[in-house]
Design a protein around this motif. Sequence first.
Motif, PDB file in Angstrom:
ATOM      1  N   VAL A  15      -1.463   6.816  -7.068  1.00  0.00           N
ATOM      2  CA  VAL A  15      -2.584   5.968  -6.658  1.00  0.00           C
ATOM      3  C   VAL A  15      -2.088   5.018  -5.583  1.00  0.00           C
ATOM      4  O   VAL A  15      -1.166   4.214  -5.817  1.00  0.00           O
ATOM      5  CB  VAL A  15      -3.141   5.151  -7.845  1.00  0.00           C
ATOM      6  N   ILE A  22      -9.810  -1.765  -7.320  1.00  0.00           N
ATOM      7  CA  ILE A  22     -10.092  -0.407  -7.752  1.00  0.00           C
ATOM      8  C   ILE A  22      -8.813   0.385  -7.975  1.00  0.00           C
ATOM      9  O   ILE A  22      -8.713   1.188  -8.910  1.00  0.00           O
ATOM     10  CB  ILE A  22     -11.010   0.296  -6.731  1.00  0.00           C
ATOM     11  N   SER A  26      -7.890   2.002 -11.471  1.00  0.00           N
ATOM     12  CA  SER A  26      -7.766   3.461 -11.540  1.00  0.00           C
ATOM     13  C   SER A  26      -6.426   3.861 -12.151  1.00  0.00           C
ATOM     14  O   SER A  26      -6.357   4.816 -12.941  1.00  0.00           O
ATOM     15  CB  SER A  26      -7.902   4.063 -10.143  1.00  0.00           C
ATOM     16  N   ARG A  29      -6.760   3.412 -15.845  1.00  0.00           N
ATOM     17  CA  ARG A  29      -7.611   4.443 -16.443  1.00  0.00           C
ATOM     18  C   ARG A  29      -6.869   5.772 -16.539  1.00  0.00           C
ATOM     19  O   ARG A  29      -6.908   6.457 -17.578  1.00  0.00           O
ATOM     20  CB  ARG A  29      -8.893   4.601 -15.623  1.00  0.00           C
ATOM     21  N   VAL A  84      -4.865   9.813  -5.582  1.00  0.00           N
ATOM     22  CA  VAL A  84      -6.027   8.956  -5.375  1.00  0.00           C
ATOM     23  C   VAL A  84      -5.763   8.132  -4.120  1.00  0.00           C
ATOM     24  O   VAL A  84      -4.982   7.178  -4.131  1.00  0.00           O
ATOM     25  CB  VAL A  84      -6.297   8.041  -6.585  1.00  0.00           C
ATOM     26  N   ASN A  86      -6.669   5.511  -2.257  1.00  0.00           N
ATOM     27  CA  ASN A  86      -7.497   4.325  -2.444  1.00  0.00           C
ATOM     28  C   ASN A  86      -7.177   3.203  -1.464  1.00  0.00           C
ATOM     29  O   ASN A  86      -8.014   2.331  -1.237  1.00  0.00           O
ATOM     30  CB  ASN A  86      -7.323   3.809  -3.881  1.00  0.00           C
ATOM     31  N   MET A 136     -11.205   7.572  -1.813  1.00  0.00           N
ATOM     32  CA  MET A 136     -12.127   6.466  -2.050  1.00  0.00           C
ATOM     33  C   MET A 136     -12.715   6.026  -0.711  1.00  0.00           C
ATOM     34  O   MET A 136     -12.057   5.330   0.070  1.00  0.00           O
ATOM     35  CB  MET A 136     -11.380   5.303  -2.716  1.00  0.00           C
ATOM     36  N   GLU A 215     -13.449  -1.552 -12.728  1.00  0.00           N
ATOM     37  CA  GLU A 215     -13.376  -0.641 -13.871  1.00  0.00           C
ATOM     38  C   GLU A 215     -14.490   0.401 -13.851  1.00  0.00           C
ATOM     39  O   GLU A 215     -14.293   1.542 -14.300  1.00  0.00           O
ATOM     40  CB  GLU A 215     -13.407  -1.434 -15.179  1.00  0.00           C
ATOM     41  N   ALA A 218     -13.214   2.958 -11.494  1.00  0.00           N
ATOM     42  CA  ALA A 218     -12.105   3.662 -12.134  1.00  0.00           C
ATOM     43  C   ALA A 218     -12.614   4.667 -13.156  1.00  0.00           C
ATOM     44  O   ALA A 218     -12.027   5.747 -13.343  1.00  0.00           O
ATOM     45  CB  ALA A 218     -11.162   2.657 -12.795  1.00  0.00           C
ATOM     46  N   ASP A 219     -13.707   4.324 -13.819  1.00  0.00           N
ATOM     47  CA  ASP A 219     -14.324   5.261 -14.760  1.00  0.00           C
ATOM     48  C   ASP A 219     -14.763   6.528 -14.034  1.00  0.00           C
ATOM     49  O   ASP A 219     -14.637   7.641 -14.566  1.00  0.00           O
ATOM     50  CB  ASP A 219     -15.514   4.574 -15.441  1.00  0.00           C
ATOM     51  N   VAL A 221     -13.334   7.685 -11.301  1.00  0.00           N
ATOM     52  CA  VAL A 221     -12.095   8.392 -10.976  1.00  0.00           C
ATOM     53  C   VAL A 221     -11.658   9.251 -12.164  1.00  0.00           C
ATOM     54  O   VAL A 221     -11.327  10.434 -12.017  1.00  0.00           O
ATOM     55  CB  VAL A 221     -10.982   7.404 -10.585  1.00  0.00           C
TER      56      VAL A 221
END
Length: 254
Positions: A15, A22, A26, A29, A84, A86, A136, A215, A218-219, A221
């Motif tokens: 990440v 974020i 992420s 998560r 990711v 991001n 992202m 969050e 992230a959910d 993701v």
Amino acid sequence: MTAAPTAPDRPLALVTGASSGIGAASARRLAADGYRVVCAARRQERIEVLAAEIGGTALACDVTDAGQVAALAAAVGPSLDLLVNNAGLALGMEPVAEADLDSWQTMYAVNVLGAAAVTKAVLPALVQAHGQIIVMTSTAADLPYEGGAGYCGAKAAERAMTGALRLELYDTDVRIAEICPGMVRTDEFAVNRFDGDATRAAKVYEGVTAPLTAEDVADCVGWVAGRPHHVNIDRLTVRPRAQAAQHKVHRVVG
């Protein structure tokens, strides 16, 4: 820079921009979902704290620095299950007539060239693992708005890169997804956009009772990453209920 720890029974995720917002959410998560997470960002002290919290690895990296990106890829190793992308930022909201073009160059360098550089560097590892890339972007890529030419342009270019990548990698078994958040309230994004002016940043969310949180994104993701391997989520747009479109936001006044 140390290598990512090995644990063949657990997938490996990288990440970028993981020091806050974020990216940090992420990383948490994905760790909760069973990933070994490499937390990459410029601020070493922040990602070290995060990595210690989630049992991950902290690797300092400025995505605009070619040497640091190469070192990041080397530390990640030969196999990577999830990237990711991001790392990103917005700077300023001046009209084009008053644009700070240095800020435009910075936004393009981080959001577009940085994402491209990291992707290019770790792509062999993703192909090896039949992995996945999540980029992202933002609903700012959907259409321009006043004062947003620089940021909208950068995010639209990042979207174009993501779409081209999906076409180019169609026969590699690597999934390519784009997540496009709308209004998200985090500790730093708007403050950084307005050069530390917290009062001006707060006005972005004024009257909006429940903007998205880090969050929430992230959910998304976690959900995208968790689809069966034959399922690809090309693009997922997520907004708070109060935001019907980029320019249409319900605000409670008084």
